[in-house]
Scaffold this motif. Structure first.
Motif, PDB file in Angstrom:
ATOM      1  N   ALA A  75     -41.705   0.726 -56.668  1.00 28.76           N
ATOM      2  CA  ALA A  75     -40.480   0.583 -57.468  1.00 28.76           C
ATOM      3  C   ALA A  75     -39.279   0.720 -56.536  1.00 28.76           C
ATOM      4  O   ALA A  75     -39.208   1.660 -55.738  1.00 28.76           O
ATOM      5  CB  ALA A  75     -40.422   1.645 -58.556  1.00 28.76           C
ATOM      6  N   TYR A  76     -38.364  -0.221 -56.635  1.00 23.74           N
ATOM      7  CA  TYR A  76     -37.182  -0.237 -55.779  1.00 23.74           C
ATOM      8  C   TYR A  76     -35.934  -0.408 -56.628  1.00 23.74           C
ATOM      9  O   TYR A  76     -35.971  -1.045 -57.677  1.00 23.74           O
ATOM     10  CB  TYR A  76     -37.264  -1.381 -54.756  1.00 23.74           C
ATOM     11  N   LEU A  77     -34.845   0.166 -56.126  1.00 25.36           N
ATOM     12  CA  LEU A  77     -33.572   0.080 -56.815  1.00 25.36           C
ATOM     13  C   LEU A  77     -32.523  -0.506 -55.882  1.00 25.36           C
ATOM     14  O   LEU A  77     -32.558  -0.246 -54.674  1.00 25.36           O
ATOM     15  CB  LEU A  77     -33.095   1.469 -57.249  1.00 25.36           C
ATOM     16  N   ALA A  78     -31.613  -1.268 -56.437  1.00 20.59           N
ATOM     17  CA  ALA A  78     -30.443  -1.750 -55.719  1.00 20.59           C
ATOM     18  C   ALA A  78     -29.263  -0.919 -56.231  1.00 20.59           C
ATOM     19  O   ALA A  78     -29.015  -0.874 -57.434  1.00 20.59           O
ATOM     20  CB  ALA A  78     -30.214  -3.239 -55.984  1.00 20.59           C
ATOM     21  N   MET A  79     -28.585  -0.255 -55.301  1.00 17.53           N
ATOM     22  CA  MET A  79     -27.519   0.670 -55.677  1.00 17.53           C
ATOM     23  C   MET A  79     -26.190   0.236 -55.085  1.00 17.53           C
ATOM     24  O   MET A  79     -26.127  -0.153 -53.917  1.00 17.53           O
ATOM     25  CB  MET A  79     -27.849   2.077 -55.174  1.00 17.53           C
ATOM     26  N   VAL A  80     -25.144   0.309 -55.885  1.00 14.99           N
ATOM     27  CA  VAL A  80     -23.775   0.181 -55.407  1.00 14.99           C
ATOM     28  C   VAL A  80     -23.148   1.539 -55.683  1.00 14.99           C
ATOM     29  O   VAL A  80     -22.986   1.927 -56.837  1.00 14.99           O
ATOM     30  CB  VAL A  80     -23.007  -0.948 -56.121  1.00 14.99           C
ATOM     31  N   ASP A  81     -22.871   2.253 -54.611  1.00 16.41           N
ATOM     32  CA  ASP A  81     -22.477   3.661 -54.707  1.00 16.41           C
ATOM     33  C   ASP A  81     -23.585   4.402 -55.454  1.00 16.41           C
ATOM     34  O   ASP A  81     -24.718   4.367 -55.051  1.00 16.41           O
ATOM     35  CB  ASP A  81     -21.096   3.813 -55.343  1.00 16.41           C
ATOM     36  N   VAL A 109     -31.473  -7.316 -62.915  1.00 19.11           N
ATOM     37  CA  VAL A 109     -30.263  -7.180 -62.103  1.00 19.11           C
ATOM     38  C   VAL A 109     -29.076  -7.263 -63.053  1.00 19.11           C
ATOM     39  O   VAL A 109     -29.018  -8.152 -63.911  1.00 19.11           O
ATOM     40  CB  VAL A 109     -30.165  -8.289 -61.023  1.00 19.11           C
ATOM     41  N   GLU A 110     -28.167  -6.321 -62.903  1.00 19.98           N
ATOM     42  CA  GLU A 110     -26.939  -6.278 -63.706  1.00 19.98           C
ATOM     43  C   GLU A 110     -26.242  -7.640 -63.649  1.00 19.98           C
ATOM     44  O   GLU A 110     -26.155  -8.258 -62.589  1.00 19.98           O
ATOM     45  CB  GLU A 110     -26.040  -5.177 -63.145  1.00 19.98           C
ATOM     46  N   LYS A 111     -25.757  -8.119 -64.800  1.00 16.24           N
ATOM     47  CA  LYS A 111     -25.151  -9.461 -64.890  1.00 16.24           C
ATOM     48  C   LYS A 111     -24.094  -9.734 -63.823  1.00 16.24           C
ATOM     49  O   LYS A 111     -24.078 -10.807 -63.216  1.00 16.24           O
ATOM     50  CB  LYS A 111     -24.529  -9.665 -66.272  1.00 16.24           C
ATOM     51  N   ASP A 112     -23.214  -8.785 -63.580  1.00 16.11           N
ATOM     52  CA  ASP A 112     -22.121  -8.991 -62.613  1.00 16.11           C
ATOM     53  C   ASP A 112     -22.604  -9.088 -61.176  1.00 16.11           C
ATOM     54  O   ASP A 112     -21.833  -9.432 -60.290  1.00 16.11           O
ATOM     55  CB  ASP A 112     -21.096  -7.855 -62.715  1.00 16.11           C
ATOM     56  N   TYR A 113     -23.875  -8.779 -60.921  1.00 12.75           N
ATOM     57  CA  TYR A 113     -24.396  -8.763 -59.556  1.00 12.75           C
ATOM     58  C   TYR A 113     -25.465  -9.844 -59.323  1.00 12.75           C
ATOM     59  O   TYR A 113     -26.098  -9.864 -58.274  1.00 12.75           O
ATOM     60  CB  TYR A 113     -24.967  -7.376 -59.223  1.00 12.75           C
ATOM     61  N   ARG A 114     -25.617 -10.730 -60.281  1.00 13.45           N
ATOM     62  CA  ARG A 114     -26.612 -11.797 -60.130  1.00 13.45           C
ATOM     63  C   ARG A 114     -26.108 -12.890 -59.193  1.00 13.45           C
ATOM     64  O   ARG A 114     -24.934 -12.960 -58.876  1.00 13.45           O
ATOM     65  CB  ARG A 114     -26.954 -12.391 -61.496  1.00 13.45           C
ATOM     66  N   LYS A 115     -27.024 -13.727 -58.769  1.00 10.93           N
ATOM     67  CA  LYS A 115     -26.734 -14.857 -57.866  1.00 10.93           C
ATOM     68  C   LYS A 115     -26.276 -14.382 -56.493  1.00 10.93           C
ATOM     69  O   LYS A 115     -25.507 -15.049 -55.822  1.00 10.93           O
ATOM     70  CB  LYS A 115     -25.690 -15.812 -58.470  1.00 10.93           C
ATOM     71  N   ARG A 116     -26.755 -13.222 -56.082  1.00 12.35           N
ATOM     72  CA  ARG A 116     -26.418 -12.665 -54.760  1.00 12.35           C
ATOM     73  C   ARG A 116     -27.672 -12.341 -53.950  1.00 12.35           C
ATOM     74  O   ARG A 116     -27.583 -11.716 -52.908  1.00 12.35           O
ATOM     75  CB  ARG A 116     -25.584 -11.399 -54.930  1.00 12.35           C
ATOM     76  N   GLY A 117     -28.823 -12.718 -54.462  1.00 20.08           N
ATOM     77  CA  GLY A 117     -30.062 -12.468 -53.741  1.00 20.08           C
ATOM     78  C   GLY A 117     -30.670 -11.102 -53.985  1.00 20.08           C
ATOM     79  O   GLY A 117     -31.665 -10.737 -53.352  1.00 20.08           O
ATOM     80  N   ILE A 118     -30.110 -10.328 -54.894  1.00 21.26           N
ATOM     81  CA  ILE A 118     -30.583  -8.967 -55.145  1.00 21.26           C
ATOM     82  C   ILE A 118     -31.987  -8.983 -55.753  1.00 21.26           C
ATOM     83  O   ILE A 118     -32.875  -8.255 -55.318  1.00 21.26           O
ATOM     84  CB  ILE A 118     -29.588  -8.185 -56.027  1.00 21.26           C
ATOM     85  N   GLY A 119     -32.205  -9.820 -56.756  1.00 20.51           N
ATOM     86  CA  GLY A 119     -33.525  -9.907 -57.379  1.00 20.51           C
ATOM     87  C   GLY A 119     -34.583 -10.333 -56.380  1.00 20.51           C
ATOM     88  O   GLY A 119     -35.678  -9.756 -56.332  1.00 20.51           O
ATOM     89  N   SER A 120     -34.271 -11.335 -55.566  1.00 17.30           N
ATOM     90  CA  SER A 120     -35.218 -11.805 -54.547  1.00 17.30           C
ATOM     91  C   SER A 120     -35.544 -10.705 -53.551  1.00 17.30           C
ATOM     92  O   SER A 120     -36.698 -10.529 -53.149  1.00 17.30           O
ATOM     93  CB  SER A 120     -34.651 -13.017 -53.809  1.00 17.30           C
ATOM     94  N   LYS A 121     -34.541  -9.952 -53.143  1.00 16.39           N
ATOM     95  CA  LYS A 121     -34.754  -8.864 -52.189  1.00 16.39           C
ATOM     96  C   LYS A 121     -35.634  -7.768 -52.797  1.00 16.39           C
ATOM     97  O   LYS A 121     -36.553  -7.252 -52.141  1.00 16.39           O
ATOM     98  CB  LYS A 121     -33.409  -8.293 -51.730  1.00 16.39           C
ATOM     99  N   LEU A 122     -35.373  -7.411 -54.045  1.00 11.66           N
ATOM    100  CA  LEU A 122     -36.181  -6.385 -54.707  1.00 11.66           C
ATOM    101  C   LEU A 122     -37.644  -6.819 -54.809  1.00 11.66           C
ATOM    102  O   LEU A 122     -38.552  -6.043 -54.503  1.00 11.66           O
ATOM    103  CB  LEU A 122     -35.621  -6.081 -56.099  1.00 11.66           C
ATOM    104  N   VAL A 123     -37.868  -8.069 -55.208  1.00 11.86           N
ATOM    105  CA  VAL A 123     -39.237  -8.572 -55.310  1.00 11.86           C
ATOM    106  C   VAL A 123     -39.887  -8.606 -53.922  1.00 11.86           C
ATOM    107  O   VAL A 123     -41.046  -8.212 -53.756  1.00 11.86           O
ATOM    108  CB  VAL A 123     -39.266  -9.961 -55.977  1.00 11.86           C
TER     109      VAL A 123
END
Length: 182
Positions: A75-81, A109-123
């Protein structure tokens, strides 16, 4: 691209990135994004809140605990602050007594943070860990109508393995996607 930080405080921290907003406005917003492994039940409310907003299936707290307590390393999380803006929850176990199968149970992935590669990185992070543990294949289900999720997974090499009719509680169909590793 990477923000250089030599004093990493989280022992399970995976990666530090600075990314820019994809919007076309002249004010390109830079954010400092950190990827980290799940560490404790204290992170569960953030994961539950994020996933509840996005996924069509309602999960009980016991479902989250099943995955997070048995496979916390997947399980991985993407954090901003201190804000969780993305999460992936997975498992790895034996399938038919011969195949070590990974399963991606939840990705959001939170709506405001989509289309930035975050989901791909988490997977990618969870798949990399699965590979280290001898995984042979990875599977997941996603709604037939979820074009962004289908594109994300297909870009990572997943293929549509099976159509699951009326799979979700809302009556919608799903695709089972599969990624063969061996």
């Amino acid at each position: 691209m990477a923000s250089e930080k030599s004093n990493i405080t989280l022992e399970n921290q995976v990666d530090n990135l600075t990314i820019q907003s994809n919007d076309d406005s002249s004010n390109k917003e830079s954010i400092s994004l950190t990827y980290a492994r799940y560490e404790s039940e204290l992170q569960m409310p953030d994961i539950v809140e994020l996933i509840t907003k996005d996924l069509s299936e309602p999960y009980s707290i016991y479902t989250y605990r099943y995955f997070l307590h048995n496979w916390p390393r997947l399980a991985y999380l993407a954090m901003v602050d201190s804000k969780c803006v993305g999460a992936v929850v997975s498992k790895l176990d034996m399938h038919k007594k011969t195949i070590r199968r990974g399963y991606i149970a939840m990705l959001a992935v939170e709506k405001d943070y989509r289309k930035r590669g975050i989901g791909s990185k988490l997977v990618s992070l969870t798949i990399e860990q699965m590979i280290k543990e001898g995984c042979d294949e990875v599977v997941l289900e996603t709604e037939l109508s979820n074009k962004p999720a289908l594109a994300l997974y297909e870009n990572l090499g997943f293929v549509r393995d099976k159509r699951l009719f009326r799979y979700y509680l809302n009556g919608r169909d799903a695709f089972r996607l599969k990624l063969w590793l061996n």
